[in-house]
Scaffold this motif. Structure first.
Motif, PDB file in Angstrom:
ATOM      1  N   ALA A 240      52.386  -2.643  14.249  1.00  0.00           N
ATOM      2  CA  ALA A 240      53.142  -3.492  15.175  1.00  0.00           C
ATOM      3  C   ALA A 240      52.202  -4.292  16.069  1.00  0.00           C
ATOM      4  O   ALA A 240      52.421  -5.493  16.315  1.00  0.00           O
ATOM      5  CB  ALA A 240      54.084  -2.638  16.017  1.00  0.00           C
ATOM      6  N   LEU A 241      51.138  -3.658  16.564  1.00  0.00           N
ATOM      7  CA  LEU A 241      50.178  -4.373  17.404  1.00  0.00           C
ATOM      8  C   LEU A 241      49.459  -5.459  16.607  1.00  0.00           C
ATOM      9  O   LEU A 241      49.213  -6.563  17.116  1.00  0.00           O
ATOM     10  CB  LEU A 241      49.172  -3.395  18.007  1.00  0.00           C
ATOM     11  CG  LEU A 241      49.714  -2.532  19.150  1.00  0.00           C
ATOM     12  CD1 LEU A 241      48.780  -1.368  19.442  1.00  0.00           C
ATOM     13  CD2 LEU A 241      49.933  -3.375  20.403  1.00  0.00           C
TER      14      LEU A 241
ATOM     15  N   ALA B 154      55.626  -5.576  20.620  1.00  0.00           N
ATOM     16  CA  ALA B 154      55.247  -4.612  19.581  1.00  0.00           C
ATOM     17  C   ALA B 154      56.041  -3.325  19.738  1.00  0.00           C
ATOM     18  O   ALA B 154      56.503  -2.738  18.745  1.00  0.00           O
ATOM     19  CB  ALA B 154      53.743  -4.328  19.651  1.00  0.00           C
TER      20      ALA B 154
END
Length: 250
Positions: free
Chosen positions: A130-131, A158
């Motif tokens: 996600a990051l 995120a």
């Protein structure tokens, strides 16, 4: 393949208080949202847009009317069932970031997965993914104090998408950012919508941010005053929007 809309509000009202002090925030809202849409919700203070967003996010319940999410009547669900729907299908981004100050970016992003009881290895991998998707690879171990405002909002996004939600609800996501960071966040939201198919519902009072949406819904006095398609969303080319002539002359 289902042809039903993802979200439907039908005659939704919301009243706070009783008797002479009662405040009717929503006065019969009808709204349909298709999967994959990007909707900007606008309106003056007190127009009902925030109440509508809270209703859509299962943070509040209608006084009357119907809220149908993917065929399920949300207004009939218990508190626990609404909480489950939020955890499984919805992601939230707020103006104030709402990050834990002494916790790393990765740990902040992992929180929704922790609440869901996911194993450690899965949480770490999902948070890193996600990051990376918001351009923050290499920043996993930085705390909010070590990040700029724009980076903090990216961490918040995120965190919102780490559960792979169907819908991302963003409440004034650029309200605390300068113009350049705001456009970067809007381009990010545009990419999540177009490239990942996440339906985006965004409350904003900024017309240049709403210009990224595919559709703009205006609330006035507790009802939908207008609902228009945006034929040329700014996210298509992420252009620098021209300054209105009136602003140049002021």
């Amino acid at each position: 393949m289902s042809t039903l809309p993802l979200i439907e509000l039908k005659g939704v009202t919301k009243t706070y208080g009783q008797g002479a002090t009662a405040l009717q925030a929503l006065k019969g809202v009808d709204l349909t949202i298709e999967a994959g849409d990007f909707v900007a919700i606008m309106g003056p203070s007190g127009s009902g847009k925030s109440t509508a967003m809270n209703t859509l996010g299962c943070l509040d319940t209608p006084t009357s009317g119907e809220y149908v999410f993917n065929g399920v009547h949300v207004e009939t669900l218990s508190r626990d069932q609404r909480a489950l729907l939020r955890r499984r299908y919805l992601g939230f981004v707020f103006q104030g970031f709402n990050l834990l100050a002494r916790t790393s970016a990765q740990e902040n992003v992992e929180l929704p997965l922790l609440y869901r009881g996911e194993p450690t290895k899965m949480r770490h991998a999902a948070a890193q993914k996600a990051l990376a998707s918001v351009g923050l690879s290499g920043w996993e171990h930085h705390t909010p104090a070590e990040l700029s405002g724009g980076q903090q909002q990216r961490v918040a996004i995120a965190r919102a998408i780490v559960t792979e939600p169907a819908v991302l609800l963003a409440d004034e996501p650029t309200g605390n950012l300068d113009t350049q960071r705001s456009r970067e966040i809007m381009e990010l939201l545009w990419g999540l919508n177009v490239d990942h198919g996440i339906t985006v519902l965004m409350v904003t009072h900024e017309a240049d941010m709403a210009a990224y949406a595919k559709r703009i819904v205006h609330f006035v006095d507790g009802v939908v005053d207008s609902d228009t398609r945006n034929p040329h969303p700014a996210g298509l080319k992420a252009p620098v929007l021209p300054t209105p002539l009136s602003a140049e002359l002021s």
